[in-house]
Design a protein around this motif. Structure first.
Motif, PDB file in Angstrom:
ATOM      1  N   LEU A   1      22.087  63.088   2.330  1.00 15.94           N
ATOM      2  CA  LEU A   1      23.337  62.348   2.170  1.00 15.94           C
ATOM      3  C   LEU A   1      24.444  63.272   1.665  1.00 15.94           C
ATOM      4  N   VAL A   2      24.120  64.130   0.724  1.00 15.06           N
ATOM      5  CA  VAL A   2      25.101  65.079   0.181  1.00 15.06           C
ATOM      6  C   VAL A   2      25.619  65.995   1.294  1.00 15.06           C
ATOM      7  N   GLU A   3      24.706  66.516   2.100  1.00 17.29           N
ATOM      8  CA  GLU A   3      25.110  67.407   3.195  1.00 17.29           C
ATOM      9  C   GLU A   3      25.967  66.673   4.224  1.00 17.29           C
ATOM     10  N   LEU A   4      25.601  65.434   4.514  1.00 10.68           N
ATOM     11  CA  LEU A   4      26.375  64.642   5.479  1.00 10.68           C
ATOM     12  C   LEU A   4      27.773  64.379   4.941  1.00 10.68           C
ATOM     13  N   ALA A   5      27.877  64.041   3.669  1.00 15.14           N
ATOM     14  CA  ALA A   5      29.182  63.761   3.060  1.00 15.14           C
ATOM     15  C   ALA A   5      30.054  65.019   3.024  1.00 15.14           C
ATOM     16  N   ARG A   6      29.439  66.169   2.811  1.00 13.85           N
ATOM     17  CA  ARG A   6      30.209  67.426   2.802  1.00 13.85           C
ATOM     18  C   ARG A   6      30.741  67.759   4.196  1.00 13.85           C
ATOM     19  N   SER A   7      30.017  67.321   5.211  1.00 16.26           N
ATOM     20  CA  SER A   7      30.476  67.591   6.578  1.00 16.26           C
ATOM     21  C   SER A   7      31.546  66.591   7.025  1.00 16.26           C
ATOM     22  N   LYS A   8      31.643  65.463   6.287  1.00 16.07           N
ATOM     23  CA  LYS A   8      32.627  64.427   6.626  1.00 16.07           C
ATOM     24  C   LYS A   8      33.346  63.956   5.363  1.00 16.07           C
ATOM     25  N   PRO A   9      34.095  64.820   4.698  1.00 15.51           N
ATOM     26  CA  PRO A   9      34.707  64.438   3.419  1.00 15.51           C
ATOM     27  C   PRO A   9      35.640  63.235   3.556  1.00 15.51           C
ATOM     28  N   GLY A  10      35.379  62.207   2.729  1.00 11.16           N
ATOM     29  CA  GLY A  10      36.227  61.018   2.721  1.00 11.16           C
ATOM     30  C   GLY A  10      36.028  60.080   3.886  1.00 11.16           C
ATOM     31  N   GLN A  11      35.054  60.347   4.759  1.00 12.98           N
ATOM     32  CA  GLN A  11      34.875  59.520   5.957  1.00 12.98           C
ATOM     33  C   GLN A  11      33.723  58.515   5.845  1.00 12.98           C
TER      34      GLN A  11
END
Length: 325
Positions: A144-154
């Motif tokens: 989840l952390v990696e996914l959020a870093r690839s899509k900041p604020g999305q």
């Protein structure tokens, strides 16, 4: 002619009369229904346990104990109603960590979330759980952390409202992970859960009890629990501390408050009954099945805990920069 009583003597006589009446009032209490205001929507993390406790209190007090849901504004609407109610033991508040958070997050309230209340007893606590909708391609916290870093604020995350425990539980985690998700506050847990299951939002950190049926049915995926130890209800789900966030520990808790100035004898009566209810088979069974730890306490113990929670979440708010959106 009799000499008029001095002002001081009249005051002493008046005070004695009030003191004489107080035990009588406590002996007669309660002689009409008691209302417990829950400042959250029906179906939320604290709503179910409150209704079970109210049902058992009704039996012990021989008066109806009614649950009155008044959600909104980070639980301040329902809380204000109790703060300004008559201090007679007939209007009580179901408090949670949200009330402790409000003391810092809402600097201009017309009441004091801590000092305008008389503690009665803690009721219980449960861990929060980091859950995601199955459509989100994240099966661990790190994914989840990696996914959020690839899509900041999305990526949207739901909470039961601005300043709620769900809001701060998530904000603290995302701050520690140095990731940005979009906060979507709801007016209580009910609609937030509906939209989470429907995939309208995909991440949340609600209380575990209300999420267990949805996790077991495969409607939501549990990534981690917020408690210091794993939950017996989800033994295969790691804690956030085990998932790379050392020191993370947070609980959804609930307790009962009365308006400041409620007679001590009434507070003590309510405390005795609440502690007895928590030790009863009906409530014990419900709490165990819902992964809630029963926590009866004295009024003084609850008061000390309440103030410590205020200090804990004030620190989190300062460190995360959490604010009302």
């Amino acid at each position: 002619m009799a000499k008029p009583l001095s002002f001081s003597l009249r005051c002493i006589i008046g005070a004695c009369a009030v003191l004489a009446l107080t035990p009588l009032a406590a002996q007669e209490y309660p002689n009409r229904p008691i209302r417990v205001i829950v400042p959250f929507s029906p179906g939320g993390a604290v709503d179910g346990p409150t209704r079970v406790v109210a049902q058992e209190l009704t039996k012990r007090l021989n008066q109806q104990v009614v649950v009155d849901n008044r959600p909104g504004a980070g639980a301040t609407i329902g809380t204000e109603a109790v703060a300004k109610a008559a201090p007679d033991g007939y209007t009580l508040l179901l408090a949670s960590q949200t009330n402790a958070i409000s003391a810092t997050l809402y600097p201009k309230l017309s009441f004091n979330p801590i000092d305008d209340f008389a503690p009665i007893s803690l009721i219980g606590r449960e861990p929060g759980v980091l859950v995601v909708h199955p459509s989100l391609p994240a099966k661990t916290v790190q994914e989840l952390v990696e996914l959020a870093r690839s899509k900041p604020g999305q990526i949207d995350y739901a909470s039961s409202g601005n300043g709620s425990g769900q809001h701060l539980f998530a904000a603290q985690l995302f701050s520690m992970a140095n990731i940005k998700l979009n906060h979507v506050p709801y007016r209580g847990s009910g609609q937030a859960t509906t939209d989470l299951i429907g995939g309208v939002v995909t991440v949340s950190v609600p209380g575990l009890a209300g999420m267990l049926p949805h996790i077991r049915a495969g409607k939501l995926r549990a990534l981690a629990v917020t408690s210091a130890q794993r939950s017996p209800q989800l033994p295969d789900v790691p804690t956030l501390a085990e998932s790379g966030f050392a020191g993370y520990s947070a609980y959804v808790w609930l307790g009962l408050l009365a308006p400041k100035g409620t007679p001590a004898a009434i507070v003590e009566r309510l405390n005795r009954e609440v502690v007895a209810v928590l030790d009863g088979a009906e409530v014990k069974g419900y709490m165990a099945n819902a992964s809630i730890e029963a926590l009866g306490s004295s009024p003084a113990e609850f008061g000390a805990f309440f103030r410590s929670e205020r200090d804990t979440w004030a620190k989190v708010i300062r460190e995360t920069g959490a604010k009302l959106d």
